[in-house]
Enzyme design. Structure first.
Site, mmCIF file in Angstrom:
data_model
loop_
_atom_site.group_PDB
_atom_site.id
_atom_site.type_symbol
_atom_site.label_atom_id
_atom_site.label_comp_id
_atom_site.label_asym_id
_atom_site.label_seq_id
_atom_site.Cartn_x
_atom_site.Cartn_y
_atom_site.Cartn_z
ATOM 1 N N GLU A 198 0.809 -1.206 0.000
ATOM 2 C CA GLU A 198 0.000 0.000 0.000
ATOM 3 C C GLU A 198 0.841 1.253 0.000
ATOM 4 O OE1 GLU A 198 -1.921 -1.974 3.232
ATOM 5 O OE2 GLU A 198 -3.819 -1.317 2.371
ATOM 6 N N CYS A 222 2.996 8.253 1.771
ATOM 7 C CA CYS A 222 3.365 7.305 2.823
ATOM 8 C C CYS A 222 3.609 5.975 2.129
ATOM 9 C CB CYS A 222 2.234 7.202 3.838
ATOM 10 S SG CYS A 222 2.552 5.983 5.106
ATOM 11 N N CYS A 253 4.812 -7.059 8.000
ATOM 12 C CA CYS A 253 5.845 -6.592 8.939
ATOM 13 C C CYS A 253 6.119 -7.692 9.970
ATOM 14 C CB CYS A 253 5.391 -5.321 9.649
ATOM 15 S SG CYS A 253 6.651 -4.659 10.770
ATOM 16 N N CYS A 292 3.901 -5.372 16.873
ATOM 17 C CA CYS A 292 3.278 -4.358 17.740
ATOM 18 C C CYS A 292 1.787 -4.681 17.902
ATOM 19 C CB CYS A 292 3.463 -2.966 17.154
ATOM 20 S SG CYS A 292 5.196 -2.544 16.926
ATOM 21 N N CYS A 320 -1.154 -2.639 15.970
ATOM 22 C CA CYS A 320 -0.975 -2.337 14.537
ATOM 23 C C CYS A 320 -1.554 -3.458 13.666
ATOM 24 C CB CYS A 320 0.512 -2.163 14.250
ATOM 25 S SG CYS A 320 0.882 -1.949 12.503
ATOM 26 N N CYS A 322 -2.560 5.535 9.855
ATOM 27 C CA CYS A 322 -1.444 4.825 10.494
ATOM 28 C C CYS A 322 -1.911 3.526 11.105
ATOM 29 C CB CYS A 322 -0.881 5.636 11.659
ATOM 30 S SG CYS A 322 -0.213 7.191 11.215
HETATM 31 N N1 SAH Z 1 7.293 0.171 11.222
HETATM 32 C C1 SAH Z 1 7.612 1.531 11.363
HETATM 33 C C2 SAH Z 1 6.906 2.403 10.354
HETATM 34 C C3 SAH Z 1 5.478 2.060 10.032
HETATM 35 S S1 SAH Z 1 4.307 2.258 11.340
HETATM 36 C C4 SAH Z 1 7.331 2.016 12.769
HETATM 37 O O1 SAH Z 1 6.699 1.290 13.540
HETATM 38 O O2 SAH Z 1 7.757 3.108 13.096
HETATM 39 C C5 SAH Z 1 4.053 4.019 11.327
HETATM 40 C C6 SAH Z 1 3.497 4.590 12.622
HETATM 41 O O3 SAH Z 1 2.146 4.166 12.818
HETATM 42 C C7 SAH Z 1 4.271 4.149 13.856
HETATM 43 O O4 SAH Z 1 4.633 5.280 14.610
HETATM 44 C C8 SAH Z 1 3.280 3.303 14.605
HETATM 45 O O5 SAH Z 1 3.522 3.378 15.986
HETATM 46 C C9 SAH Z 1 1.968 3.904 14.188
HETATM 47 N N2 SAH Z 1 0.816 3.006 14.347
HETATM 48 C C10 SAH Z 1 0.796 1.672 14.221
HETATM 49 N N3 SAH Z 1 -0.448 1.196 14.447
HETATM 50 C C11 SAH Z 1 -1.222 2.264 14.726
HETATM 51 C C12 SAH Z 1 -2.624 2.418 15.022
HETATM 52 N N4 SAH Z 1 -3.441 1.374 15.076
HETATM 53 N N5 SAH Z 1 -3.083 3.661 15.241
HETATM 54 C C13 SAH Z 1 -2.248 4.723 15.183
HETATM 55 N N6 SAH Z 1 -0.949 4.636 14.872
HETATM 56 C C14 SAH Z 1 -0.428 3.420 14.659
HETATM 57 FE FE1 SF4 Z 2 5.554 -3.071 12.073
HETATM 58 FE FE2 SF4 Z 2 3.245 -1.892 12.660
HETATM 59 FE FE3 SF4 Z 2 5.096 -2.191 14.559
HETATM 60 FE FE4 SF4 Z 2 5.520 -0.438 12.581
HETATM 61 S S1 SF4 Z 2 3.909 -0.340 14.121
HETATM 62 S S2 SF4 Z 2 6.964 -1.958 13.400
HETATM 63 S S3 SF4 Z 2 4.499 -1.504 10.873
HETATM 64 S S4 SF4 Z 2 4.016 -3.843 13.490
#
Ligand code: SAH
Ligand code: SF4
Length: 352
Positions: A89, A102, A109, A113, A116, A333
């Site tokens: 995406e 973006c 991934c 987390c 996410c 995000c």
């Molecule tokens: N993997 C990298 C970049 C992609 S995620 C990272 O984690 O930094 C980009 C951002 O989206 C990160 O700051 C992450 O903490 C945030 N993010 C992930 N899941 C989210 C959610 N459900 N709601 C809001 N932000 C989220």
């Molecule tokens: Fe991966 Fe989502 Fe964690 Fe970013 S926030 S490192 S995309 S699992």
């Protein structure tokens, strides 16, 4: 056939064959990245036989737009199909005169987390440098955006953990930041990481590198380990140490991102601990209230809670609340999980 997109200048020189003068490879490089020709046959300053010779062994391969989702707020989420049929995406967010791309760095991934959606996919594979650059070339062309002139930003915050695909991210960054290439300013390209410490140290040594954003997301070691299991390996204490010594350029600040999860990491006490963590670092903090999704067991805090958190952090460092973009089409995000039309109620999708 080998893809030209993703090659640097010496690789293009090799592709053309040793007998040709160097200006030919520069012409090819500019045609692909700067003028963004749509096929190798259309390189107008190449003689016909050279175009034909090149097209025999090479192709100009960009990802295809499988589906495009348009949000009511102007955000565009493109599901792009790669050569092997996998999809990633890319999100384009207009903000007045500016646009932010973006882009993704991996399919899925591997970092788990808990808040996410992308994490639920697991890692399918790394993207190549060509596929990272290709996202920009494709979506810019789709929207008639001139990469070197228009006010464009790139954030590598789509699917994936960019620092776990560092060699390809660096290759792509060099092409994106090269004035003779795609031509973005280094001030306008940011990579975001969950905090892969050894890779942050590697990135710091790169002569050509994007700006760095760090997903902090918690105010204590325990809390962070709970919501970002990978931090059991890369500790918060060590992360802050690396951040304090990260070599910033004169115009640069680190960015910390902090996803606010209701009742988990969003109290005033958390905000005060964040201040302690970051106050001696040249940085800003971006707060993101959780964007919810199916399978995510957290809730979004109230706007009042978010504001109270911001007020405290802002006393120490600049602190902004990131508005969610494209929520209705799962473009915000943490929502990137190839959600298709049938899985979304509302929002409009167009097959291309
Ligand atoms: N993997 C990298 C970049 C992609 S995620 C990272 O984690 O930094 C980009 C951002 O989206 C990160 O700051 C992450 O903490 C945030 N993010 C992930 N899941 C989210 C959610 N459900 N709601 C809001 N932000 C989220
Ligand atoms: Fe991966 Fe989502 Fe964690 Fe970013 S926030 S490192 S995309 S699992």
């Amino acid at each position: 056939m080998t893809n030209i997109v993703g090659m640097d200048l010496p690789e293009m020189q090799a592709a053309l064959g040793a007998g040709l003068p160097a200006y030919r490879s520069r012409q090819l490089y500019e045609a692909v990245y700067k003028r963004r020709v749509d096929s190798l046959e259309n390189i107008s300053n190449f003689p016909k036989d050279l175009r034909a010779q090149l097209a025999e062994g090479y192709r100009l391969g960009l990802p295809e737009v499988q589906t495009r989702f348009d949000s009511v707020d102007g955000t565009q989420r493109c599901l792009l199909k790669l050569d092997d049929g996998k999809t990633v995406e890319t999100v384009l967010m207009p903000e007045g005169e500016r646009y932010t791309f973006c882009i993704s760095s991996q399919v899925g991934c591997p970092v788990n987390c808990q808040f996410c959606l992308t994490a639920l996919m697991g890692l399918e594979r790394n993207l190549t440098a060509g596929e990272i650059v290709g996202q920009i070339l494709k979506v810019a062309a789709l929207n008639g955006l001139e990469t070197s002139i228009d006010r464009l930003n790139i954030v590598m915050m789509g699917q994936g953990e960019p620092l776990l695909n560092l060699p390809n991210v660096i290759r792509a960054t060099r092409i994106l930041l090269d004035e003779d290439g795609v031509g973005f300013s280094p001030k306008r390209v940011t990579v975001s990481t969950s905090g892969i410490l050894p890779k942050m140290l590697e990135l710091a040594k790169e002569p050509v590198r994007p700006k760095l954003a760090i997903s902090l997301n918690a105010s204590t070691e325990e809390q962070r380990q709970e919501i970002m299991p990978i931090t059991r390996k890369y500790h918060l204490k060590d992360l802050m140490e690396v951040c304090r010594s990260y070599p910033l350029r004169s115009w640069e600040k680190l960015t910390f991102e902090y996803v606010l999860l209701k009742g988990v990491n969003d109290t005033d006490a958390d905000a005060r601990r964040v201040v302690k963590l970051v106050s001696n670092i040249n940085c800003k903090v971006n707060l993101i209230a959780l964007n919810p999704g199916p399978g995510i067991d957290f809730e979004t805090p109230t706007p009042e809670r978010v504001e109270s958190f911001q007020t405290i952090v802002q006393r120490a460092v600049p602190c902004f609340v990131r508005k969610p973009r494209g929520l209705d089409v799962y473009a915000a995000c943490g929502q990137l999980k190839r959600m298709e039309l049938t899985q979304i109620s509302g929002g409009s999708g167009t097959s291309a």
